[in-house]
Design a protein around this motif. Structure first.
Motif, PDB file in Angstrom:
ATOM      1  N   UNK A 381       0.832  -1.338   0.140  1.00 18.96           N
ATOM      2  CA  UNK A 381       0.093  -0.157   0.057  1.00 18.96           C
ATOM      3  C   UNK A 381       0.899   1.362  -0.115  1.00 18.96           C
ATOM      4  N   UNK A 382       1.814   1.050   0.832  1.00 17.73           N
ATOM      5  CA  UNK A 382       2.748   2.400   0.745  1.00 17.73           C
ATOM      6  C   UNK A 382       3.573   2.624  -0.597  1.00 17.73           C
ATOM      7  N   UNK A 383       3.873   1.519  -1.073  1.00 19.97           N
ATOM      8  CA  UNK A 383       4.572   1.542  -2.437  1.00 19.97           C
ATOM      9  C   UNK A 383       3.577   2.208  -3.353  1.00 19.97           C
ATOM     10  N   UNK A 384       2.453   2.114  -3.278  1.00 19.26           N
ATOM     11  CA  UNK A 384       1.156   2.692  -4.523  1.00 19.26           C
ATOM     12  C   UNK A 384       1.574   3.961  -4.702  1.00 19.26           C
ATOM     13  N   UNK A 385       1.828   4.770  -3.601  1.00 19.70           N
ATOM     14  CA  UNK A 385       1.925   6.417  -3.776  1.00 19.70           C
ATOM     15  C   UNK A 385       3.306   6.599  -3.582  1.00 19.70           C
ATOM     16  N   UNK A 386       4.181   5.815  -3.494  1.00 23.63           N
ATOM     17  CA  UNK A 386       5.639   6.314  -3.134  1.00 23.63           C
ATOM     18  C   UNK A 386       6.309   6.646  -4.467  1.00 23.63           C
ATOM     19  N   UNK A 387       7.279   7.457  -4.427  1.00 28.86           N
ATOM     20  CA  UNK A 387       7.944   8.103  -5.558  1.00 28.86           C
ATOM     21  C   UNK A 387       8.960   6.698  -5.987  1.00 28.86           C
ATOM     22  N   UNK A 388       8.946   6.459  -7.098  1.00 27.93           N
ATOM     23  CA  UNK A 388       9.747   5.132  -7.590  1.00 27.93           C
ATOM     24  C   UNK A 388       9.380   3.731  -7.187  1.00 27.93           C
ATOM     25  N   UNK A 389      10.106   2.954  -7.177  1.00 31.44           N
ATOM     26  CA  UNK A 389      10.062   1.499  -6.991  1.00 31.44           C
ATOM     27  C   UNK A 389      10.113   1.131  -5.603  1.00 31.44           C
ATOM     28  N   UNK A 390       9.176   0.396  -5.172  1.00 37.27           N
ATOM     29  CA  UNK A 390       9.416  -0.326  -3.906  1.00 37.27           C
ATOM     30  C   UNK A 390       9.451  -1.687  -4.038  1.00 37.27           C
ATOM     31  N   UNK A 391      10.508  -2.333  -3.832  1.00 35.68           N
ATOM     32  CA  UNK A 391      10.689  -3.830  -4.044  1.00 35.68           C
ATOM     33  C   UNK A 391      10.558  -4.711  -2.709  1.00 35.68           C
ATOM     34  N   UNK A 392       9.324  -5.378  -2.725  1.00 31.61           N
ATOM     35  CA  UNK A 392       9.058  -6.119  -1.407  1.00 31.61           C
ATOM     36  C   UNK A 392       9.570  -7.611  -1.492  1.00 31.61           C
ATOM     37  N   UNK A 393      10.441  -8.003  -0.521  1.00 31.26           N
ATOM     38  CA  UNK A 393      10.759  -9.561  -0.592  1.00 31.26           C
ATOM     39  C   UNK A 393      10.003 -10.310   0.583  1.00 31.26           C
ATOM     40  N   UNK A 394      10.245 -11.362   0.521  1.00 27.55           N
ATOM     41  CA  UNK A 394       9.628 -12.458   1.247  1.00 27.55           C
ATOM     42  C   UNK A 394       8.088 -12.484   1.110  1.00 27.55           C
ATOM     43  N   UNK A 395       7.564 -12.280  -0.208  1.00 30.54           N
ATOM     44  CA  UNK A 395       6.183 -12.152  -0.323  1.00 30.54           C
ATOM     45  C   UNK A 395       5.355 -13.461   0.125  1.00 30.54           C
ATOM     46  N   UNK A 396       5.945 -14.557   0.499  1.00 25.91           N
ATOM     47  CA  UNK A 396       5.213 -15.708   0.698  1.00 25.91           C
ATOM     48  C   UNK A 396       4.122 -15.437   1.870  1.00 25.91           C
ATOM     49  N   UNK A 397       4.577 -14.155   2.682  1.00 27.29           N
ATOM     50  CA  UNK A 397       3.817 -13.811   3.888  1.00 27.29           C
ATOM     51  C   UNK A 397       2.564 -13.570   3.305  1.00 27.29           C
ATOM     52  N   UNK A 398       2.500 -12.590   1.998  1.00 30.34           N
ATOM     53  CA  UNK A 398       1.373 -12.277   1.440  1.00 30.34           C
ATOM     54  C   UNK A 398       0.455 -13.389   1.024  1.00 30.34           C
ATOM     55  N   UNK A 399       0.928 -14.527   0.304  1.00 29.17           N
ATOM     56  CA  UNK A 399       0.247 -15.516  -0.137  1.00 29.17           C
ATOM     57  C   UNK A 399      -0.386 -16.275   0.801  1.00 29.17           C
ATOM     58  N   UNK A 400      -0.362 -15.953   2.304  1.00 26.66           N
ATOM     59  CA  UNK A 400      -1.229 -16.701   3.279  1.00 26.66           C
ATOM     60  C   UNK A 400      -2.481 -16.140   3.131  1.00 26.66           C
ATOM     61  N   UNK A 401      -2.620 -14.854   3.172  1.00 29.26           N
ATOM     62  CA  UNK A 401      -3.832 -13.984   3.359  1.00 29.26           C
ATOM     63  C   UNK A 401      -4.564 -13.133   2.170  1.00 29.26           C
ATOM     64  N   UNK A 402      -3.740 -13.011   0.938  1.00 33.77           N
ATOM     65  CA  UNK A 402      -4.131 -12.181  -0.112  1.00 33.77           C
ATOM     66  C   UNK A 402      -4.146 -12.928  -1.277  1.00 33.77           C
ATOM     67  N   UNK A 403      -5.414 -13.460  -2.140  1.00 33.85           N
ATOM     68  CA  UNK A 403      -5.380 -14.148  -3.176  1.00 33.85           C
ATOM     69  C   UNK A 403      -5.159 -13.153  -4.378  1.00 33.85           C
ATOM     70  N   UNK A 404      -4.411 -13.486  -5.315  1.00 37.08           N
ATOM     71  CA  UNK A 404      -4.402 -12.409  -6.425  1.00 37.08           C
ATOM     72  C   UNK A 404      -4.181 -11.091  -6.478  1.00 37.08           C
ATOM     73  N   UNK A 405      -3.226 -10.613  -5.657  1.00 37.70           N
ATOM     74  CA  UNK A 405      -2.909  -9.274  -5.069  1.00 37.70           C
ATOM     75  C   UNK A 405      -2.475  -8.415  -6.280  1.00 37.70           C
ATOM     76  N   UNK A 406      -1.716  -9.055  -6.832  1.00 37.69           N
ATOM     77  CA  UNK A 406      -1.190  -8.033  -8.112  1.00 37.69           C
ATOM     78  C   UNK A 406      -2.356  -7.905  -9.213  1.00 37.69           C
ATOM     79  N   UNK A 407      -3.078  -9.009  -9.513  1.00 34.77           N
ATOM     80  CA  UNK A 407      -4.056  -8.975 -10.436  1.00 34.77           C
ATOM     81  C   UNK A 407      -5.234  -7.781 -10.038  1.00 34.77           C
ATOM     82  N   UNK A 408      -5.619  -7.963  -8.787  1.00 36.15           N
ATOM     83  CA  UNK A 408      -6.579  -7.277  -8.250  1.00 36.15           C
ATOM     84  C   UNK A 408      -5.916  -5.487  -8.118  1.00 36.15           C
ATOM     85  N   UNK A 409      -4.931  -5.295  -7.804  1.00 32.47           N
ATOM     86  CA  UNK A 409      -4.285  -3.932  -7.787  1.00 32.47           C
ATOM     87  C   UNK A 409      -4.276  -3.473  -9.413  1.00 32.47           C
ATOM     88  N   UNK A 410      -3.726  -4.272 -10.127  1.00 29.90           N
ATOM     89  CA  UNK A 410      -3.484  -3.816 -11.339  1.00 29.90           C
ATOM     90  C   UNK A 410      -4.889  -3.615 -12.158  1.00 29.90           C
TER      91      UNK A 410
END
Ligand code: EPZ
Length: 422
Positions: A381-410
């Motif tokens: 969420x913070x990266x959506x409005x930040x200047x430039x690229x935010x690279x989030x690693x260890x995204x396996x945490x995300x897969x526990x609770x958010x399905x298709x997060x890239x598709x939904x935000x795209x």
């Protein structure tokens, strides 16, 4: 391990479909152990935690079929062939403790590995165990396992929790459906996931009153039947995506959202300068001005502000006008997203369970690390409005609770992609 790259890309617009609730599904699934008849869940979310719970139930002898691309879970446990919930599975997901109550109630014995802590806290299960003791179970804790026995079956009892626990309420509620006599659960959790569980158990033949209030009364029955039940909408996914237009500007409609699921959260958003309009299809969200106002937040059990939305709210408040104070009252270590947000230029001072956020005009993209499920999405969420690229690693945490997060935000115009770790 994959990474997610987010680039600030201006206002968002469009619709985001909200899935079934992870935390409802994780308590509805063990309910299949209470009955010999099939239990089918629809509107199930496609998440790694759900797969873990499926693996656990299958290890106990239940059948779990994921149909329609995982949105339907057809389960049945004619018999429980194994009453030992092994550490190798339980250590991956604390919600595994929710098989203890159903197995104890159905067959009078169970061995469940103690879940151990996790990143956000020690997360003991003492309230679960005290409830089963009050219902007549003998518990023996050794070798990292709870060995529970109730040879004559569980007995109805008054279970008076010293403080609210979602999991302990769920475990006790499920066990009470087959106990002999009446169980009264006092200081019960009131979350929508509890109400959803009670509605499903009632379809299976349970006699329950008072779910959603602080006192739940259960009249035990001899056996439960089968049911088909839709998993309630995920209020935490809903609240998470409501913050996307709040942070970036624009207007997004969250399909399936209802204000009743996120009452206190909507009040806070309104205070910060964000409009939430209920439509026939869901909730439409937009901010009233270019910047949001600072607000103070204290996490509480439902219907208060959800602890599971605290990290995401902090991401919004990093660029609010003014100083916000966030108090985390539920878990002892749930500010691990703060150092990562600081790497993006946020001004946050953490003292124990209180975080003071001084708004800055804009965050700057940076490489950051996900530490737990909700922290990971707050960085996106913070990266959506930040200047430039935010690279989030260890995204396996995300897969526990958010399905298709890239598709939904795209789908609403965000510039976001998932890449294999270089
Ligand atoms: C559920 O966890 C959710 N998980 C959590 O969501 C959520 O943060 C939490 O409820 C609070 O709303 C699921 O539903 C699978 P608690 P639970 O028992 O049941 C202490 C997410 O991000 N406690 O209400 O484990 C505990 O340590 C997850 O989706 C005891 O001391 O939470 C905590 O400080 C994270 N002894 C507080 O109570 C006990 O026996 C509330 O915990 C039980 C809990």
């Amino acid at each position: 391990m994959d990474q997610i790259i987010v680039t600030g890309n201006g206002p968002l617009s469009g619709q985001i479909p909200i899935a079934g609730a992870k935390n409802a599904c994780l308590t509805l699934m063990p309910a299949t152990l209470l009955s010999e008849e099939p239990l089918t869940l629809t509107n199930a979310p496609r998440l790694s935690d759900i797969s873990t719970m499926s693996d656990l139930l299958q290890s106990l002898g239940a059948e779990v079929a994921a149909l329609q691309d995982g949105q339907v879970l057809a389960m049945s446990s004619h018999t429980i062939s194994n009453h030992n919930a092994h550490y190798d599975i339980v250590r991956k997901m604390r919600a595994s403790i929710l098989v203890l109550g159903p197995m104890l109630a159905r067959d009078g014995y169970a061995e469940v590995s103690l879940p151990g802590g996790c990143a956000i806290g020690a997360r003991p299960v003492d309230l679960h165990l005290r409830a089963f003791e009050a219902m007549g179970a003998d518990l023996d804790l050794r070798d990292g396992y709870v060995h529970a026995k109730a040879p004559g079956g569980l007995k109805g009892a008054v279970v008076d929790f010293p403080f609210v626990s979602v999991g302990a309420t769920e475990n006790t509620l499920m066990a009470a459906t087959l106990a002999k006599g009446t169980t009264e659960i006092r200081n019960a959790a009131r979350e929508p996931e509890i109400v959803d569980l009670a509605e499903c158990l009632r379809k299976m033949g349970a006699q329950i009153e008072g779910e959603g209030t602080g006192t739940i009364t259960v009249q035990g029955v001899d056996r439960l039947g089968g049911a088909t039940h839709p998993v309630v909408t995920d209020r935490i996914e809903l609240g998470t995506y409501m913050l996307a237009p709040a942070i970036c500007g624009g207007e997004v409609e969250l399909l399936g959202g209802r204000k009743a699921l996120v009452g206190a959260f909507c009040d806070k958003l309104d205070e910060a300068g964000i409009d939430v309009i209920e439509t026939t299809a869901g909730l439409r969200v937009r901010r009233r001005a270019d910047h949001v106002s600072a607000v103070d937040v204290t996490t509480e059990p439902f219907p208060g502000f959800p602890t599971d939305l605290q990290a995401q709210m902090m991401a919004l408040l990093c660029t609010a006008d003014g100083v916000s104070v966030l108090e985390e009252k539920i878990f002892e270590n749930r500010f691990m997203h703060a150092p990562e947000l600081i790497r993006m230029g946020a001004r946050i001072d953490v003292q124990g369970g209180t975080a003071t956020v001084t708004g800055v005009p804009k965050l700057r993209g940076a490489p950051v690390m996900a530490t737990d499920l909700r922290a990971s999405v707050s960085l996106i969420l913070a990266g959506l409005a930040a200047e430039g690229d935010t690279v989030v690693s260890r995204v396996y945490h995300l897969d526990r609770g958010y399905e298709r997060v890239v598709a939904k935000l795209r789908g609403v115009g965000a510039k976001i992609e998932r890449v294999k770790d270089q």
